[in-house]
Write an enzyme that holds these catalytic residues in place. Structure first.
Site, PDB file in Angstrom:
ATOM      1  N   CYS A 173      36.368  37.539  16.799  1.00  0.00           N
ATOM      2  CA  CYS A 173      36.529  38.807  17.101  1.00  0.00           C
ATOM      3  C   CYS A 173      37.555  39.409  16.318  1.00  0.00           C
ATOM      4  CB  CYS A 173      37.163  38.905  18.764  1.00  0.00           C
ATOM      5  SG  CYS A 173      35.867  38.331  19.779  1.00  0.00           S
TER       6      CYS A 173
ATOM      7  N   HIS B 120      39.938  45.791  19.586  1.00  0.00           N
ATOM      8  CA  HIS B 120      38.776  45.334  19.682  1.00  0.00           C
ATOM      9  C   HIS B 120      38.281  45.369  21.035  1.00  0.00           C
ATOM     10  CE1 HIS B 120      35.977  42.195  20.034  1.00  0.00           C
ATOM     11  NE2 HIS B 120      36.552  41.415  20.710  1.00  0.00           N
TER      12      HIS B 120
ATOM     13  N   ASN C 268      30.192  43.838  23.941  1.00  0.00           N
ATOM     14  CA  ASN C 268      31.424  43.296  22.690  1.00  0.00           C
ATOM     15  C   ASN C 268      30.729  42.741  21.735  1.00  0.00           C
ATOM     16  OD1 ASN C 268      33.166  41.306  21.257  1.00  0.00           O
ATOM     17  ND2 ASN C 268      34.059  40.557  22.986  1.00  0.00           N
TER      18      ASN C 268
HETATM   19  O1  UT7 Z   1      36.143  39.204  22.422  1.00  0.00           O
HETATM   20  C1  UT7 Z   1      36.522  37.774  22.505  1.00  0.00           C
HETATM   21  C2  UT7 Z   1      37.622  37.545  23.507  1.00  0.00           C
HETATM   22  N1  UT7 Z   1      36.831  37.516  24.917  1.00  0.00           N
HETATM   23  C3  UT7 Z   1      37.479  38.198  25.930  1.00  0.00           C
HETATM   24  O2  UT7 Z   1      38.541  38.808  25.806  1.00  0.00           O
HETATM   25  C4  UT7 Z   1      36.988  38.275  27.273  1.00  0.00           C
HETATM   26  C5  UT7 Z   1      38.005  37.953  28.251  1.00  0.00           C
HETATM   27  N2  UT7 Z   1      37.445  37.710  29.707  1.00  0.00           N
HETATM   28  C6  UT7 Z   1      36.976  38.511  30.301  1.00  0.00           C
HETATM   29  O3  UT7 Z   1      36.557  39.515  30.083  1.00  0.00           O
HETATM   30  C7  UT7 Z   1      36.686  38.188  31.687  1.00  0.00           C
HETATM   31  O4  UT7 Z   1      37.272  36.989  32.159  1.00  0.00           O
HETATM   32  C8  UT7 Z   1      35.124  38.023  32.158  1.00  0.00           C
HETATM   33  C9  UT7 Z   1      34.473  39.373  32.113  1.00  0.00           C
HETATM   34  C10 UT7 Z   1      34.324  37.079  30.933  1.00  0.00           C
HETATM   35  C11 UT7 Z   1      35.002  37.444  33.744  1.00  0.00           C
HETATM   36  O5  UT7 Z   1      35.584  38.523  34.338  1.00  0.00           O
HETATM   37  P1  UT7 Z   1      36.620  37.765  35.464  1.00  0.00           P
HETATM   38  O6  UT7 Z   1      37.112  39.045  36.147  1.00  0.00           O
HETATM   39  O7  UT7 Z   1      37.702  36.966  34.975  1.00  0.00           O
HETATM   40  O8  UT7 Z   1      35.531  37.062  36.538  1.00  0.00           O
HETATM   41  P2  UT7 Z   1      35.540  35.536  36.838  1.00  0.00           P
HETATM   42  O9  UT7 Z   1      35.057  34.673  35.554  1.00  0.00           O
HETATM   43  O10 UT7 Z   1      37.134  35.032  37.342  1.00  0.00           O
HETATM   44  O11 UT7 Z   1      34.438  35.164  37.896  1.00  0.00           O
HETATM   45  C12 UT7 Z   1      34.748  36.230  39.182  1.00  0.00           C
HETATM   46  C13 UT7 Z   1      33.491  36.131  40.180  1.00  0.00           C
HETATM   47  C14 UT7 Z   1      32.924  34.571  40.289  1.00  0.00           C
HETATM   48  O12 UT7 Z   1      32.414  34.337  41.381  1.00  0.00           O
HETATM   49  P3  UT7 Z   1      33.325  33.789  42.675  1.00  0.00           P
HETATM   50  O13 UT7 Z   1      33.706  32.336  42.104  1.00  0.00           O
HETATM   51  O14 UT7 Z   1      34.501  34.593  42.806  1.00  0.00           O
HETATM   52  O15 UT7 Z   1      32.288  33.664  43.720  1.00  0.00           O
HETATM   53  C15 UT7 Z   1      31.884  34.269  39.192  1.00  0.00           C
HETATM   54  O16 UT7 Z   1      30.908  33.471  39.646  1.00  0.00           O
HETATM   55  O17 UT7 Z   1      32.415  36.898  39.430  1.00  0.00           O
HETATM   56  C16 UT7 Z   1      31.345  35.985  39.099  1.00  0.00           C
HETATM   57  N3  UT7 Z   1      30.595  36.252  38.106  1.00  0.00           N
HETATM   58  C17 UT7 Z   1      29.633  37.214  37.858  1.00  0.00           C
HETATM   59  N4  UT7 Z   1      28.947  37.888  39.082  1.00  0.00           N
HETATM   60  C18 UT7 Z   1      28.065  38.921  38.732  1.00  0.00           C
HETATM   61  C19 UT7 Z   1      30.727  35.892  36.957  1.00  0.00           C
HETATM   62  N5  UT7 Z   1      30.187  36.604  36.018  1.00  0.00           N
HETATM   63  C20 UT7 Z   1      29.420  37.205  36.877  1.00  0.00           C
HETATM   64  C21 UT7 Z   1      28.413  38.350  36.449  1.00  0.00           C
HETATM   65  N6  UT7 Z   1      27.769  38.903  37.439  1.00  0.00           N
HETATM   66  N7  UT7 Z   1      27.920  38.623  35.313  1.00  0.00           N
END
Ligand code: UT7
Length: 332
Positions: free
Chosen positions: A114, A259, A289
């Site tokens: 990135c 980014h 992204n």
């Molecule tokens: O470009 C390179 C650098 N990358 C980044 O900067 C990405 C940085 N990270 C992020 O953008 C976020 O962490 C994500 C978008 C990847 C994830 O979002 P989050 O708010 O951190 O969600 P999480 O991983 O903490 O998951 C929360 C909940 C979980 O369910 P429970 O355990 O609370 O029941 C996940 O299983 O959301 C669930 N979940 C989803 N639900 C529906 C995770 N992915 C999905 C999905 N659809 N696609």
């Protein structure tokens, strides 16, 4: 000493639009979650047999060259940022060079994910400052969609990453003219495994086997929460570093192009920096992204939309796998 200035921008995104509802048909996800957690509404995925990293970068480069008013024959070097090259070897720089008919000039590939585009811009900037080259084509292009884990386990990455290409032409100008003021590069390898794609790694006895293909190590792994927490700190830090280096303040920024990792990250930085909406450019809603391509695509679109004017102070900043993070401050 010379200064380098962006004299042309270009971009290309594949035709195939994939909406959040389209994804919900193949992965356990939904539009509401994706919009709320990432800001993404749709993204572009390549069409196999039609789009390649090379073909997309050719289109982006042609647009950048046209806008720069330069012929491909006037380019002295290519710096190409990608982590998804068409071939494992050689890199994508030579493939773009061949397609544009620029055989003979140097072509460098940069693999800083990135942060790859800002790293590439920084490399190109040094060659111009030291008067080695006059015109350099800097490209960021990726096809991420073919490497995504489209099972339910991979859903947090699968909804984010996408495909596209962007390019800029960097030219030498006199040191008192507007252009790149400074670039700032950082990395911390302690976090290498927080966002990585291990295989096909070269240190295995057999690099590729049917067993490895079924392993999780063959798919991109992202510890989303950890990446997010580090991103919001490092983005701000590296922007402030660039401002301080040039004795400028956040208020002086006319346009911040972060980014496009996650709209929540961009919004968080905007708030911490105290910038109004019109001073931050986001297009993650439409493109997701695209890793090394987000910044050059955004630069090109911002310029097209009249969001960048001569004399504006533009700040570019990125964070990603490595971890790596970087910024660039430029006077347009
Ligand atoms: O470009 C390179 C650098 N990358 C980044 O900067 C990405 C940085 N990270 C992020 O953008 C976020 O962490 C994500 C978008 C990847 C994830 O979002 P989050 O708010 O951190 O969600 P999480 O991983 O903490 O998951 C929360 C909940 C979980 O369910 P429970 O355990 O609370 O029941 C996940 O299983 O959301 C669930 N979940 C989803 N639900 C529906 C995770 N992915 C999905 C999905 N659809 N696609």
């Amino acid at each position: 000493m010379k200064r380098s200035r962006i004299v042309g921008t270009g971009h290309f995104v594949p035709e195939q639009v994939v909406t959040n509802d389209d994804l919900a048909k193949i992965i356990d996800t939904n539009n509401e979650w994706i919009v709320e957690r990432t800001g993404i509404r749709e993204r572009r995925w390549f069409t196999p047999g039609k789009d390649t990293v090379t073909s997309m970068s050719v289109e982006a480069s042609k647009m950048a060259l046209k806008r720069a008013g330069l012929s491909h024959k006037e380019i002295d070097l290519i710096v190409f940022a990608t982590i998804t090259p068409d071939y494992f070897v050689p890199g994508n720089g030579v493939l773009l060079q061949r397609e544009l008919g620029m055989q003979g000039i140097g072509a460098i590939d940069i693999r800083n994910a990135c942060s790859g585009f800002i790293y590439s811009l920084s490399v190109a900037d040094q060659f111009i400052k030291t008067c080695m080259y006059k015109n350099i084509l800097v490209v960021g292009a990726e096809i991420q969609s073919s490497a995504l884990d489209k099972s339910d386990e991979g859903r947090s990455s699968a909804v984010i990453f996408a495909d596209g290409a962007g390019a800029v032409v960097l030219s030498a100008v006199e040191s008192e003219q507007p252009g790149i003021l400074s670039t700032h590069l950082h990395a911390d390898g302690d976090y290498a495994e927080e966002l990585y794609l291990k295989d096909p790694g070269s240190s295995r006895e057999i690099r590729l086997s049917p067993e490895i293909i079924d392993q999780p190590s063959f798919k991109m792994f992202m510890n989303g929460n950890t990446v997010f927490k580090h991103a919001v700190v490092r983005f701000r830090e590296v922007i402030l570093e660039a401002l301080e280096f040039n004795q400028l303040k956040a208020d002086d920024i006319d346009l911040l192009i972060p980014h496009q990792a996650n709209l929540r990250i961009s919004n968080f930085i905007q708030e911490k920096m105290g910038l109004p909406d019109h001073k931050v450019f986001n297009n993650i809603m439409y493109y997701g992204n695209t890793t090394a391509a987000t910044i050059p695509i955004a630069l090109s679109e911002a310029w097209e939309q009249g969001r960048i004017k001569e004399g504006d102070l533009i700040c570019l900043a990125a964070f990603g796998s490595g971890f790596t993070w970087a910024s660039a401050l430029l006077r347009w």
